[in-house]
Design a protein around this motif. Structure first.
Motif, PDB file in Angstrom:
ATOM      1  N   ASN A  31       0.810  -1.221   0.000  1.00  8.85           N
ATOM      2  CA  ASN A  31       0.000   0.000   0.000  1.00  8.85           C
ATOM      3  C   ASN A  31       0.844   1.272   0.000  1.00  8.85           C
ATOM      4  OD1 ASN A  31      -2.589  -1.307   0.156  1.00  8.85           O
ATOM      5  ND2 ASN A  31      -2.114  -1.817   2.291  1.00  8.85           N
ATOM      6  N   ALA A  32       2.150   1.114   0.070  1.00  6.29           N
ATOM      7  CA  ALA A  32       3.030   2.282   0.157  1.00  6.29           C
ATOM      8  C   ALA A  32       3.047   3.053  -1.172  1.00  6.29           C
ATOM      9  CB  ALA A  32       4.444   1.851   0.509  1.00  6.29           C
ATOM     10  N   PRO A  33       3.105   4.389  -1.107  1.00  3.82           N
ATOM     11  CA  PRO A  33       3.188   5.177  -2.347  1.00  3.82           C
ATOM     12  C   PRO A  33       4.572   5.057  -2.980  1.00  3.82           C
ATOM     13  CG  PRO A  33       3.381   6.608  -0.447  1.00  3.82           C
ATOM     14  CD  PRO A  33       3.086   5.239   0.096  1.00  3.82           C
ATOM     15  N   VAL A  34       4.602   5.149  -4.313  1.00  6.05           N
ATOM     16  CA  VAL A  34       5.859   5.073  -5.057  1.00  6.05           C
ATOM     17  C   VAL A  34       5.920   6.256  -6.015  1.00  6.05           C
ATOM     18  CG1 VAL A  34       7.313   3.728  -6.623  1.00  6.05           C
ATOM     19  CG2 VAL A  34       5.866   2.556  -4.943  1.00  6.05           C
ATOM     20  N   LYS A  35       6.906   7.105  -5.812  1.00 12.30           N
ATOM     21  CA  LYS A  35       7.101   8.264  -6.684  1.00 12.30           C
ATOM     22  C   LYS A  35       8.393   8.174  -7.493  1.00 12.30           C
ATOM     23  CE  LYS A  35       4.574  11.457  -3.650  1.00 12.30           C
ATOM     24  NZ  LYS A  35       4.662  12.724  -2.863  1.00 12.30           N
ATOM     25  N   LYS A  36       9.405   7.553  -6.897  1.00  9.83           N
ATOM     26  CA  LYS A  36      10.706   7.472  -7.554  1.00  9.83           C
ATOM     27  C   LYS A  36      11.143   6.018  -7.606  1.00  9.83           C
ATOM     28  CE  LYS A  36      15.103   9.975  -7.751  1.00  9.83           C
ATOM     29  NZ  LYS A  36      15.958  10.998  -7.095  1.00  9.83           N
ATOM     30  N   LEU A  37      11.590   5.593  -8.790  1.00 13.76           N
ATOM     31  CA  LEU A  37      11.861   4.179  -9.027  1.00 13.76           C
ATOM     32  C   LEU A  37      13.265   3.984  -9.577  1.00 13.76           C
ATOM     33  CD1 LEU A  37      10.799   1.228  -9.277  1.00 13.76           C
ATOM     34  CD2 LEU A  37       9.961   1.849 -11.565  1.00 13.76           C
ATOM     35  N   ALA A  38      13.911   2.894  -9.154  1.00 14.12           N
ATOM     36  CA  ALA A  38      15.202   2.489  -9.707  1.00 14.12           C
ATOM     37  C   ALA A  38      15.054   1.111 -10.337  1.00 14.12           C
ATOM     38  CB  ALA A  38      16.270   2.453  -8.616  1.00 14.12           C
ATOM     39  N   VAL A  39      15.767   0.881 -11.426  1.00 17.99           N
ATOM     40  CA  VAL A  39      15.759  -0.423 -12.094  1.00 17.99           C
ATOM     41  C   VAL A  39      17.189  -0.817 -12.406  1.00 17.99           C
ATOM     42  CG1 VAL A  39      13.473  -0.093 -13.118  1.00 17.99           C
ATOM     43  CG2 VAL A  39      15.498   0.578 -14.405  1.00 17.99           C
ATOM     44  N   LEU A  40      17.423  -2.131 -12.410  1.00 15.33           N
ATOM     45  CA  LEU A  40      18.721  -2.634 -12.828  1.00 15.33           C
ATOM     46  C   LEU A  40      18.535  -4.061 -13.324  1.00 15.33           C
ATOM     47  CD1 LEU A  40      22.159  -1.941 -11.391  1.00 15.33           C
ATOM     48  CD2 LEU A  40      21.570  -4.313 -11.900  1.00 15.33           C
ATOM     49  N   GLY A  41      18.857  -4.292 -14.606  1.00 14.59           N
ATOM     50  CA  GLY A  41      18.717  -5.624 -15.167  1.00 14.59           C
ATOM     51  C   GLY A  41      19.741  -6.581 -14.598  1.00 14.59           C
ATOM     52  N   GLY A  42      19.339  -7.849 -14.425  1.00 15.12           N
ATOM     53  CA  GLY A  42      20.264  -8.850 -13.927  1.00 15.12           C
ATOM     54  C   GLY A  42      20.298  -8.895 -12.418  1.00 15.12           C
ATOM     55  N   SER A  43      21.496  -9.081 -11.857  1.00 13.78           N
ATOM     56  CA  SER A  43      21.671  -9.204 -10.402  1.00 13.78           C
ATOM     57  C   SER A  43      21.944  -7.846  -9.787  1.00 13.78           C
ATOM     58  CB  SER A  43      22.839 -10.147 -10.089  1.00 13.78           C
ATOM     59  OG  SER A  43      22.598 -11.435 -10.610  1.00 13.78           O
ATOM     60  N   GLY A  44      21.030  -7.384  -8.941  1.00 15.24           N
ATOM     61  CA  GLY A  44      21.171  -6.031  -8.405  1.00 15.24           C
ATOM     62  C   GLY A  44      21.267  -5.930  -6.904  1.00 15.24           C
ATOM     63  N   ALA A  45      21.579  -7.034  -6.218  1.00 21.61           N
ATOM     64  CA  ALA A  45      21.603  -7.008  -4.751  1.00 21.61           C
ATOM     65  C   ALA A  45      22.579  -5.970  -4.211  1.00 21.61           C
ATOM     66  CB  ALA A  45      21.952  -8.393  -4.213  1.00 21.61           C
ATOM     67  N   LYS A  46      23.721  -5.812  -4.864  1.00 18.34           N
ATOM     68  CA  LYS A  46      24.711  -4.883  -4.325  1.00 18.34           C
ATOM     69  C   LYS A  46      24.419  -3.421  -4.663  1.00 18.34           C
ATOM     70  CE  LYS A  46      28.145  -5.301  -8.052  1.00 18.34           C
ATOM     71  NZ  LYS A  46      29.554  -5.674  -8.351  1.00 18.34           N
ATOM     72  N   TYR A  47      23.290  -3.175  -5.356  1.00 22.09           N
ATOM     73  CA  TYR A  47      22.938  -1.799  -5.722  1.00 22.09           C
ATOM     74  C   TYR A  47      21.751  -1.263  -4.915  1.00 22.09           C
ATOM     75  CZ  TYR A  47      26.062  -2.796  -9.580  1.00 22.09           C
ATOM     76  OH  TYR A  47      27.165  -3.143 -10.314  1.00 22.09           O
ATOM     77  N   VAL A  48      21.311  -2.022  -3.914  1.00 25.88           N
ATOM     78  CA  VAL A  48      20.189  -1.568  -3.093  1.00 25.88           C
ATOM     79  C   VAL A  48      20.554  -0.276  -2.369  1.00 25.88           C
ATOM     80  CG1 VAL A  48      18.704  -2.127  -1.134  1.00 25.88           C
ATOM     81  CG2 VAL A  48      19.258  -3.891  -2.822  1.00 25.88           C
ATOM     82  N   ARG A  49      21.760  -0.228  -1.823  1.00 23.53           N
ATOM     83  CA  ARG A  49      22.190   0.976  -1.103  1.00 23.53           C
ATOM     84  C   ARG A  49      22.264   2.178  -2.045  1.00 23.53           C
ATOM     85  NH1 ARG A  49      25.214   1.410   3.524  1.00 23.53           N
ATOM     86  NH2 ARG A  49      23.989  -0.396   4.167  1.00 23.53           N
ATOM     87  N   ALA A  50      22.745   1.958  -3.273  1.00 24.40           N
ATOM     88  CA  ALA A  50      22.839   3.050  -4.247  1.00 24.40           C
ATOM     89  C   ALA A  50      21.451   3.572  -4.609  1.00 24.40           C
ATOM     90  CB  ALA A  50      23.567   2.582  -5.501  1.00 24.40           C
ATOM     91  N   ALA A  51      20.490   2.660  -4.734  1.00 23.00           N
ATOM     92  CA  ALA A  51      19.121   3.073  -5.050  1.00 23.00           C
ATOM     93  C   ALA A  51      18.534   3.893  -3.911  1.00 23.00           C
ATOM     94  CB  ALA A  51      18.255   1.853  -5.340  1.00 23.00           C
ATOM     95  N   SER A  52      18.788   3.459  -2.688  1.00 27.62           N
ATOM     96  CA  SER A  52      18.304   4.192  -1.519  1.00 27.62           C
ATOM     97  C   SER A  52      18.948   5.574  -1.445  1.00 27.62           C
ATOM     98  CB  SER A  52      18.607   3.397  -0.250  1.00 27.62           C
ATOM     99  OG  SER A  52      18.199   4.102   0.898  1.00 27.62           O
ATOM    100  N   PHE A  53      20.245   5.626  -1.680  1.00 32.05           N
ATOM    101  CA  PHE A  53      20.975   6.891  -1.630  1.00 32.05           C
ATOM    102  C   PHE A  53      20.466   7.860  -2.705  1.00 32.05           C
ATOM    103  CE2 PHE A  53      24.615   9.640  -2.715  1.00 32.05           C
ATOM    104  CZ  PHE A  53      24.904  10.164  -1.461  1.00 32.05           C
ATOM    105  N   ALA A  54      20.026   7.303  -3.860  1.00 34.09           N
ATOM    106  CA  ALA A  54      19.503   8.134  -4.945  1.00 34.09           C
ATOM    107  C   ALA A  54      18.078   8.605  -4.682  1.00 34.09           C
ATOM    108  CB  ALA A  54      19.560   7.367  -6.267  1.00 34.09           C
ATOM    109  N   GLY A  55      17.479   8.158  -3.571  1.00 25.64           N
ATOM    110  CA  GLY A  55      16.141   8.616  -3.212  1.00 25.64           C
ATOM    111  C   GLY A  55      15.016   7.787  -3.788  1.00 25.64           C
TER     112      GLY A  55
END
Length: 373
Positions: free
Chosen positions: A280-304
Motif C-alpha cells: 500500500n506504500a506510495p511510489v514516486k521514484k523508481l530504480a531499475v537494474l537488469g540482472g543481479s542487483g543485490a549490491k545496488y540496493v544501497r545506491a538506489a536508496s541513496f539516490a532517493g
C-alpha cells in the motif's frame, strides 16, 4: 549481399560500445570467426544447447547474446562436459558467438533504459545508479576558408561534436589569415603550385567526446575543401558525460507498490515476483537494474528511490533493505530477455540501411532456469 561478421560487430558496437563495459566483463567475439559472410543472426539472452539447436535449424551462423559462454580463460576444452559439448556443436556448425553484456546495460537505449521506459520512469532527470564510464573530452581546432566555415561547422555538429551539458552546436570562431605554398604534386583548392597564398580563413574550436572523436574528425575532413587540412585535437581537463549501470528517476505517474508489482509482472511477462515492502506504500521514484542487483540496493536508496526493481535478491539483502526502509521488487534475472527483440530490430534496421540481405531474428526460446509451481 550478406554482411561480413566484422560489419555486424561494428554495428553492435555502435549500439553498445565496448568501452562502456565493466572492467573484466567478457564481451565481444567469444567463439568462431567474424571473417565470413553472415547469412542470419540469432539474438538470444543465453547460449544454451537448445538455443544452438534453434540457430542450426534457422540457418544462423552468428549468435549475438547477452550472457557470456566463456567466463574465464580455458585450460582445455573437454567435449565430454556440457560446456565442451556446447563449444563443439558451435564449431562443427560454424556458428560464431558475440557477446554484448554490461556495455548493453550501460549504453543509452540499452537494457536499463528499456526497463525504465517500460515501467514509466520519466526520461527527464533520469540518471544511472553507478557510474562506469566517463567520456573524455577533446578540443578540436580546425582552420577553414571563410567560404566553407559554416559547412564544416555543421558537419561537426551532425557528427555529435559541440555538446556541452544540455547545449549543442557549441563552437567558437575567429577570423584570420592563413598562408601556404602548394608544392609539387599538389592539387590545391585555392592557389597555384609554387606560389605563396594568403587566404581569409576562420579558426573553429569545438568540444568532441572521445567516443565519437574519430567520426567527428572524418566528418570534418570530408566537408573541408582542402586536400591537406590543418587541425589540432588535444585532450582537455574537463569531465565529459558519465554512463553507468541501472537507472533511477521519477515515475511519470506516481503509483502504489501493489500497482507497481502488477505493472512489473505485465511488462516483463512474469507470473510471480518477490516483493520486499508494503503493497500500500506510495511510489514516486523508481530504480531499475537488469540482472543481479543485490549490491545496488544501497545506491538506489541513496539516490532517493522508493523501490528498486532488480533480480537475484538474497535473504540478508532483503532484511537490510527492510531495515533501511527500501522496497524491492524481484522479477528474476531473466527479465533481461527484453533485449532479444529490441536488439534484433535495431540490428536489422541498420543492416537494411546498408542494403544487406543478412537476416536478424530473435530467439523464441525461454532460457528461464526456474519453474514456478
Amino acid at each position: 549481399m550478406f554482411a561480413k561478421g566484422q560489419t555486424v560487430a561494428q554495428l553492435m558496437e555502435q549500439l553498445a560500445p565496448k568501452h562502456y563495459a565493466v572492467e573484466g566483463d567478457r564481451i565481444g567475439l567469444q567463439l568462431g570467426t567474424l571473417s565470413k559472410p553472415i547469412t542470419k543472426v540469432l539474438v538470444a539472452l543465453d547460449v544454451t544447447d537448445a538455443v544452438v539447436d534453434e540457430a542450426i535449424e534457422a540457418g544462423a551462423n552468428l549468435i549475438i547474446a547477452h550472457h557470456a559462454i566463456i567466463f574465464r580463460p580455458l585450460a582445455k576444452i573437454d567435449t565430454s562436459t556440457p560446456a565442451g559439448r556446447l563449444y563443439e556443436k558451435l564449431i562443427k556448425h560454424d556458428i560464431a558467438v558475440y557477446i554484448a553484456h554490461t556495455n548493453l546495460d550501460v549504453t543509452d537505449g540499452g537494457i536499463n533504459d528499456w526497463m525504465a521506459d517500460m515501467l514509466g520512469i520519466a526520461a527527464e532527470g533520469r540518471t544511472s545508479l553507478e557510474e562506469v564510464h566517463t567520456d573524455k573530452l577533446y578540443k578540436l581546432v580546425v582552420f577553414v576558408p571563410e567560404t566553407h566555415g559554416e559547412l564544416v561547422q555543421q558537419a561537426l555538429w551532425n557528427a555529435g561534436a559541440g555538446a556541452i551539458g544540455n547545449y549543442d552546436s557549441c563552437s567558437f570562431v575567429i577570423e584570420g589569415t592563413g598562408t601556404f605554398r602548394p608544392g609539387a604534386n599538389t592539387d590545391p583548392f585555392i592557389g597555384k603550385q609554387g606560389k605563396l597564398e594568403q587566404v581569409k580563413e576562420v579558426r573553429i574550436e569545438t568540444v568532441v567526446p572521445h567516443s565519437i572523436h574519430r567520426a567527428a574528425v572524418q566528418a570534418m575532413l570530408k566537408a573541408h575543401p582542402y586536400e591537406e587540412v590543418a587541425y589540432d585535437l588535444y585532450p582537455i581537463d574537463l569531465k565529459g558525460r558519465s554512463f553507468g549501470l541501472g537507472r533511477v528517476g521519477k515515475l511519470e505517474q506516481p503509483t502504489t507498490m501493489g500497482e507497481l508489482v502488477e505493472r512489473v509482472k505485465a511488462a516483463f511477462e512474469v507470473p510471480y515476483v518477490r516483493v520486499v515492502g508494503d503493497l500500500n506504500a506510495p511510489v514516486k521514484k523508481l530504480a531499475v537494474l537488469g540482472g543481479s542487483g543485490a549490491k545496488y540496493v544501497r545506491a538506489a536508496s541513496f539516490a532517493g528511490a522508493d523501490v528498486l526493481v532488480t533480480g537475484d535478491i538474497d535473504y540478508h539483502t532483503a532484511h537490510d533493505a527492510l531495515a533501511d526502509g527500501m522496497m524491492i521488487i524481484d522479477p528474476g534475472h531473466n527479465v533481461e530477455k527484453i533485449m532479444k527483440q529490441r536488439v534484433a530490430d535495431w540490428l536489422a534496421a541498420r543492416l537494411a540501411e546498408r542494403k544487406s540481405t543478412t537476416e536478424v531474428v530473435a530467439s523464441s526460446l525461454s532460457t528461464e532456469p526456474f519453474q514456478f509451481v
